[in-house]
Design an enzyme around this catalytic site. Structure first.
Site, PDB file in Angstrom:
ATOM      1  N   CYS A  74       0.868  -1.189   0.000  1.00 57.30           N
ATOM      2  CA  CYS A  74       0.000   0.000   0.000  1.00 57.30           C
ATOM      3  C   CYS A  74       0.898   1.230   0.000  1.00 57.30           C
ATOM      4  CB  CYS A  74      -0.923   0.006   1.205  1.00 57.30           C
ATOM      5  SG  CYS A  74      -1.950   1.488   1.290  1.00 57.30           S
ATOM      6  N   GLU A 223     -10.571  -0.150  -5.203  1.00 52.42           N
ATOM      7  CA  GLU A 223      -9.583  -1.091  -4.680  1.00 52.42           C
ATOM      8  C   GLU A 223     -10.238  -2.429  -4.338  1.00 52.42           C
ATOM      9  OE1 GLU A 223      -6.345   0.199  -2.206  1.00 52.42           O
ATOM     10  OE2 GLU A 223      -7.167   2.226  -2.109  1.00 52.42           O
ATOM     11  N   CYS A 232      -4.915   6.000  -3.879  1.00 48.37           N
ATOM     12  CA  CYS A 232      -4.209   4.712  -3.891  1.00 48.37           C
ATOM     13  C   CYS A 232      -2.808   4.966  -4.421  1.00 48.37           C
ATOM     14  CB  CYS A 232      -4.942   3.696  -4.760  1.00 48.37           C
ATOM     15  SG  CYS A 232      -4.093   2.105  -4.918  1.00 48.37           S
ATOM     16  N   GLY A 235      -1.736   2.523  -7.061  1.00 48.82           N
ATOM     17  CA  GLY A 235      -2.549   2.822  -8.235  1.00 48.82           C
ATOM     18  C   GLY A 235      -2.060   4.049  -8.974  1.00 48.82           C
TER      19      GLY A 235
END
Length: 289
Positions: A74, A223, A232, A235
């Site tokens: 993350c 997500e 994100c 992302g």
């Protein structure tokens, strides 16, 4: 009654509950993630992050989605982990090695007048081979081939997609002139269809992107295991890679998300992705279980 001390932190609005695993013990983190993430009966977050001892780095990060699944990586959480372990004296250097499910990442803290403002994370090299992302590889397809600028038939229409892994899988969807405004898209309807499509054997994180210039794009994200979030980090990295591969932007691009902006650089010398953004403590407290 068991109690656990926690810290709530956010990076561009992507908020998690952080637990110091050097001092606290969590027996069932998957179950706890669902409890703390609930915004009515819990603390309210996009998931749970544990900061733990590591034999390979300065600290180990484990992140759990609200549905209990564990994510490999993350990008917004790792910046917050770097700030936490520095400010709490767990690591005393401003360059911090963090073990994740996607390998060891290096964080460089951004400090202004003694105050940690955020961090730049070396996210490593993007993963572009179909089998490694992973995508479903049909007979006759090259498993090492990139999946760039491909049509994907979903919801009665054709989407233009490029797939990238940053340690977790992403499908970047570029919107055209005939598509609705980004803020008008019904991600609660569209996101789950992408997430569970058969092309994605481990489900997928999906970024919906509108390119504004060679140095700026707008993005919303769905997500896997969480739903839509304000931001994100992985992302944003995948989006920058996809933009450059499709010759839409330069190697450095500001990815503007609902919760803020991340600057992403795909370095041409080492092929690594560098992500720069904020890491902000919100509050601390005690959870009663």
């Amino acid at each position: 009654m068991k109690t656990i001390k926690f810290t709530k932190m956010q990076g561009c609005g992507n908020d998690y509950v952080y637990i110091n695993g050097f001092a606290e013990h969590v027996q069932d983190p998957s179950r706890l993630a669902g409890i703390v993430s609930d915004r009515h009966f819990g603390i309210g977050s996009d998931g749970l992050v544990l900061m733990l001892p590591s034999h390979a780095a300065d600290v180990r990060m484990r992140m759990f989605n609200p549905d209990g699944t564990e994510a490999q990586m993350c990008g917004n959480a790792i910046r917050c982990v770097a700030r936490y372990v520095y400010e709490h004296g767990i690591v005393r250097e401003k360059v911090i090695k963090i073990e994740t499910g996607a390998g060891i990442k290096v964080a460089r803290l951004l400090v202004d007048a003694g105050q940690v403002m955020g961090a730049t994370i070396d996210m490593g090299e993007p993963i572009l081979g179909m089998a490694d992302i992973p995508l479903k590889v049909e007979e006759g397809q090259d498993p090492a081939a990139m999946y760039v600028n491909k049509p994907l038939e979903l919801l009665g229409r054709t989407w233009n997609v490029t797939c990238v892994s940053m340690g977790n899988p992403h499908c970047v969807v570029f919107l055209g002139e005939d598509d609705p405004a980004l803020e008008d898209m019904d991600l609660a309807k569209i996101g789950p269809v992408f997430e569970h499509d058969s092309l994605f054997p481990e489900r997928i994180n999906t970024e919906f992107v509108r390119v504004r210039s060679v140095s700026a794009v707008d993005m919303r994200v769905w997500e896997r295991g969480t739903g839509e979030t304000m931001a994100c980090g992985t992302g944003a990295c995948a989006t920058a890679v996809a933009c450059f591969l499709n010759k839409l932007t330069d190697r450095t691009v500001d990815v503007r998300l609902r919760g803020g902006t991340l600057r992403i650089n795909w370095n041409e010398h080492d092929n690594h992705i560098y992500m720069t953004g904020p890491a902000v403590p919100v509050f601390e407290g005690t959870l009663f279980l």
